[in-house]
Design a protein around this motif. Structure first.
Motif, short mmCIF file in Angstrom:
data_model
loop_
_atom_site.label_atom_id
_atom_site.label_comp_id
_atom_site.label_asym_id
_atom_site.label_seq_id
_atom_site.Cartn_x
_atom_site.Cartn_y
_atom_site.Cartn_z
N VAL A 25 -0.46 30.25 -30.47
CA VAL A 25 0.44 29.70 -29.46
C VAL A 25 1.81 29.50 -30.10
CG1 VAL A 25 0.85 27.82 -27.81
CG2 VAL A 25 -1.51 28.51 -28.38
N ILE A 26 2.84 30.09 -29.53
CA ILE A 26 4.20 29.95 -30.05
C ILE A 26 5.07 29.27 -29.00
CG2 ILE A 26 6.26 31.15 -30.88
CD1 ILE A 26 4.48 33.34 -31.97
N VAL A 27 5.69 28.17 -29.38
CA VAL A 27 6.54 27.41 -28.47
C VAL A 27 7.94 27.32 -29.07
CG1 VAL A 27 6.79 25.28 -27.12
CG2 VAL A 27 4.51 26.03 -27.86
N PRO A 28 8.86 28.19 -28.65
CA PRO A 28 10.21 28.17 -29.24
C PRO A 28 10.98 26.93 -28.84
CG PRO A 28 10.11 29.71 -27.40
CD PRO A 28 8.70 29.24 -27.64
N ARG A 29 11.82 26.47 -29.73
CA ARG A 29 12.65 25.29 -29.45
C ARG A 29 13.58 25.55 -28.28
NH1 ARG A 29 15.11 21.85 -27.92
NH2 ARG A 29 16.07 20.05 -28.92
N HIS A 30 14.05 26.80 -28.14
CA HIS A 30 14.95 27.18 -27.05
C HIS A 30 14.27 28.25 -26.20
CE1 HIS A 30 18.14 24.83 -28.83
NE2 HIS A 30 17.95 25.43 -29.98
N PRO A 31 13.68 27.85 -25.07
CA PRO A 31 12.92 28.81 -24.25
C PRO A 31 13.75 29.97 -23.72
CG PRO A 31 12.42 26.55 -23.59
CD PRO A 31 13.57 26.48 -24.54
N GLU A 32 15.07 29.81 -23.65
CA GLU A 32 15.90 30.92 -23.16
C GLU A 32 15.86 32.13 -24.10
OE1 GLU A 32 18.77 28.03 -25.32
OE2 GLU A 32 17.05 27.89 -23.96
N ARG A 33 15.30 31.99 -25.29
CA ARG A 33 15.15 33.10 -26.22
C ARG A 33 13.87 33.89 -25.97
NH1 ARG A 33 13.98 31.20 -31.11
NH2 ARG A 33 14.32 33.27 -31.98
N ALA A 34 13.12 33.55 -24.93
CA ALA A 34 11.77 34.11 -24.74
C ALA A 34 11.77 35.63 -24.62
CB ALA A 34 11.12 33.47 -23.52
N ASP A 35 12.71 36.20 -23.88
CA ASP A 35 12.75 37.66 -23.73
C ASP A 35 12.89 38.34 -25.09
OD1 ASP A 35 12.50 37.45 -21.00
OD2 ASP A 35 14.63 37.73 -20.58
N GLU A 36 13.81 37.83 -25.89
CA GLU A 36 14.05 38.38 -27.22
C GLU A 36 12.80 38.23 -28.10
OE1 GLU A 36 16.34 36.74 -31.20
OE2 GLU A 36 17.04 36.11 -29.22
N ARG B 97 2.91 35.29 -21.37
CA ARG B 97 3.95 34.28 -21.23
C ARG B 97 3.56 33.24 -20.19
NH1 ARG B 97 9.87 37.08 -21.31
NH2 ARG B 97 10.44 35.00 -20.53
N ARG B 98 3.69 31.99 -20.58
CA ARG B 98 3.37 30.89 -19.67
C ARG B 98 4.25 30.94 -18.43
NH1 ARG B 98 0.55 27.35 -16.78
NH2 ARG B 98 1.56 25.32 -16.56
N ILE C 5 -0.88 36.42 -28.54
CA ILE C 5 0.10 35.32 -28.53
C ILE C 5 0.22 34.75 -27.12
CG2 ILE C 5 2.47 34.63 -29.04
CD1 ILE C 5 1.07 35.74 -31.50
N LEU C 6 0.10 33.44 -27.01
CA LEU C 6 0.52 32.74 -25.79
C LEU C 6 1.90 32.19 -26.07
CD1 LEU C 6 0.20 31.48 -22.99
CD2 LEU C 6 -1.00 29.56 -24.07
N LEU C 7 2.90 32.70 -25.37
CA LEU C 7 4.28 32.29 -25.58
C LEU C 7 4.61 31.15 -24.61
CD1 LEU C 7 6.94 32.71 -27.04
CD2 LEU C 7 7.52 34.52 -25.41
N GLY C 8 4.76 29.96 -25.16
CA GLY C 8 5.03 28.77 -24.35
C GLY C 8 6.51 28.63 -24.07
N ASP C 9 6.97 29.38 -23.09
CA ASP C 9 8.41 29.46 -22.82
C ASP C 9 8.79 28.62 -21.60
OD1 ASP C 9 6.99 31.10 -21.10
OD2 ASP C 9 8.54 32.63 -20.97
N THR C 10 8.22 27.44 -21.50
CA THR C 10 8.56 26.53 -20.41
C THR C 10 9.06 25.21 -20.99
OG1 THR C 10 6.26 25.79 -20.33
CG2 THR C 10 6.93 27.51 -18.77
N ILE C 11 9.71 24.43 -20.14
CA ILE C 11 10.28 23.15 -20.56
C ILE C 11 9.37 22.02 -20.11
CG2 ILE C 11 12.27 21.60 -20.27
CD1 ILE C 11 13.96 24.11 -19.75
N GLY C 12 9.19 21.04 -20.97
CA GLY C 12 8.46 19.84 -20.59
C GLY C 12 6.96 19.97 -20.59
N GLU C 13 6.41 21.00 -21.26
CA GLU C 13 4.95 21.18 -21.28
C GLU C 13 4.38 21.15 -22.70
OE1 GLU C 13 3.34 23.33 -17.46
OE2 GLU C 13 4.33 24.80 -18.76
N MET C 14 5.07 20.47 -23.60
CA MET C 14 4.56 20.40 -24.97
C MET C 14 3.18 19.76 -25.01
SD MET C 14 5.17 21.32 -28.05
CE MET C 14 6.94 21.53 -28.29
#
Length: 435
Positions: free
Chosen positions: A267-278, A292-293, A305-314
């Motif tokens: 599971v990868i949760v980037p600090r800045h979800p707007e980078r998810a496409d990259e 992608r979530r 990989i589950l890419l946690g690219d949403t806000i507020g779901e940590m």
């Protein structure tokens, strides 16, 4: 340097804001195009309100981003419970989303005005705060000086100073003295932070501990959690959270290295979800299957990989695993908050570049709740070892839970320090309501 120099520097900074105003407009437009500003609310950045000011005493909270916002949530709740109005300003769209979803009832959110005199003055003229509470290390010179000129008490809570920030302020000692003397009170996270603020001219300084230790567990939707658990169906899992550039690819390489041994889901949760496409493109270029979530992709047996690219779901992502690498510590510097995964029941791994959270990591590591790894190879070995050694993993988890419990109490200490500034507002609110 002299105090005269400090005053001159602040005056130059203030007038530079006027000169740079056209450029700031363009800068905000560029950020809006990248999704880093809310187009519908961009006027708030110039101090123009989009909500009505409620009647009665009002406290202005400012928190720069997600971490600072979550840190002050319990404190805002306590202030609201005392009958005082609260306005919260933040500077990012992600922190605005956290405020929307998690702020106590009645808290008004606005984006923080740019640190130029017209914007700050417009904001203060409209909202007329009775006190300003600033979280952690967010020092904006014009804002600080404008609050001081209006004799509005300003208090820094959960204050921290990184090595780099302290060294910079020390070099600008005359400037720091001019700024910090405007604070009615600084409440620092640790003894070391307290000593640093005192050295920069802040008086008085109290030490409370870290407010993040008093946070509630991040929320999650139980139905979503059960949905993913059924899809994961007993596979090993680990997570890399709050990652910065380079750390997602590192997690991908570790996944490839361990996949044959563990058949795990990463599971990868980037600090800045707007980078998810990259991030998705880079991971897929490595031959990894990414779900992608935000797209609602299913996690299948072939998903890497589950890419946690949403806000507020940590809270959701952390409850999917009990082994967590906390980012901004290997390929970027400063670290991110390790207390959230520890309080949920995760064994914490991190790189060594965690100076912004030094005290929390020192306590967790000393008690056995966190391990600092020096490089990617050591991280891969640590993840594999914890996946296959239940006793060691559970021992780390319990040590982390105990450490978080030991660190609680900062909220009570902070409220005690704030009492001389908050109690008169409680009385004023009571009298206003009686009329």
């Amino acid at each position: 340097m002299s105090n005269w120099f400090g005053r001159a520097a602040l005056s130059t900074y203030k007038w530079a804001g006027f000169a740079l105003f056209p450029g700031l407009v363009v800068y905000l437009a560029m950020r809006t195009a990248k999704g880093k500003e809310d187009a519908a609310r961009r006027r708030e950045r110039f101090g123009r309100p989009t909500q009505e000011r409620p009647s009665g005493p009002l406290v202005w909270f400012h928190a720069a981003s997600v971490g600072e916002t979550t840190a002050v949530l319990p404190l805002m709740r306590e202030i609201r419970n005392r009958g005082i109005q609260v306005i919260l300003t933040t500077g990012t769209v992600t922190s605005a989303a956290v405020a929307r979803d998690r702020a106590p009832d009645g808290v008004i959110h606005q984006y923080v005005p740019l640190d130029i005199k017209p914007a700050v003055s417009r904001f203060l003229d409209y909202w007329k705060p009775d006190a300003a509470i600033i979280a952690e290390s967010e020092i904006w010179p014009v804002t600080v000086m404008e609050l001081g000129a209006r004799h509005i008490p300003q208090i820094l809570v959960n204050g921290r100073l990184s090595d780099k920030s302290f060294a910079l302020w020390k070099r600008l000692s005359s400037l720091s003295e001019e700024l910090f003397r405007n604070f009615a009170l600084v409440i620092a996270q640790s003894e070391e932070d307290g000593i640093r603020y005192t050295a920069l001219g802040a008086l008085p300084v109290l030490v409370s501990g870290n407010l993040k230790g008093d946070n509630d567990e991040p929320p999650y939707n139980p139905e979503d959690l059960e949905h993913y658990r059924q899809q994961i169906a007993g596979r090993h899992t680990w997570a890399a959270i709050s990652t910065f550039e380079g750390e997602e690819e590192m997690a991908g390489r570790i996944h490839q290295r361990l996949k044959r041994k563990n058949n795990q889901l990463t599971v990868i949760v980037p600090r800045h979800p707007e980078r998810a496409d990259e991030i998705q493109k880079k991971l897929e270029a490595m031959g990894l299957d990414v779900a992608r979530r935000s797209h609602g992709d299913a996690v299948t047996r072939s998903t890497d990989i589950l890419l946690g690219d949403t806000i507020g779901e940590m809270g959701l992502y952390l409850n999917l695993t009990d082994i967590v690498f906390v980012g901004r510590s290997m390929h970027a510097e400063g670290g991110q908050n390790p207390l959230e995964p520890a309080m949920i029941g995760c064994a914490v791994l991190s790189g060594g570049k965690v100076q912004n959270f030094r005290d929390a990591y020192q306590r967790l590591a000393k008690n056995g709740g966190a391990k600092i790894v020096r490089d990617e190879d050591m991280l891969a070995k640590g993840v594999h070892y914890l996946m296959n050694n239940d006793e060691v993993r559970h021992k780390m988890i319990n040590a982390g839970l105990d450490t978080v419990q030991q660190m609680r109490g900062a909220l009570e200490a902070t409220l005690k320090g704030l009492a001389p500034y908050i109690n008169p507002l409680v009385v004023k609110s009571y009298l206003d309501n009686k009329e």
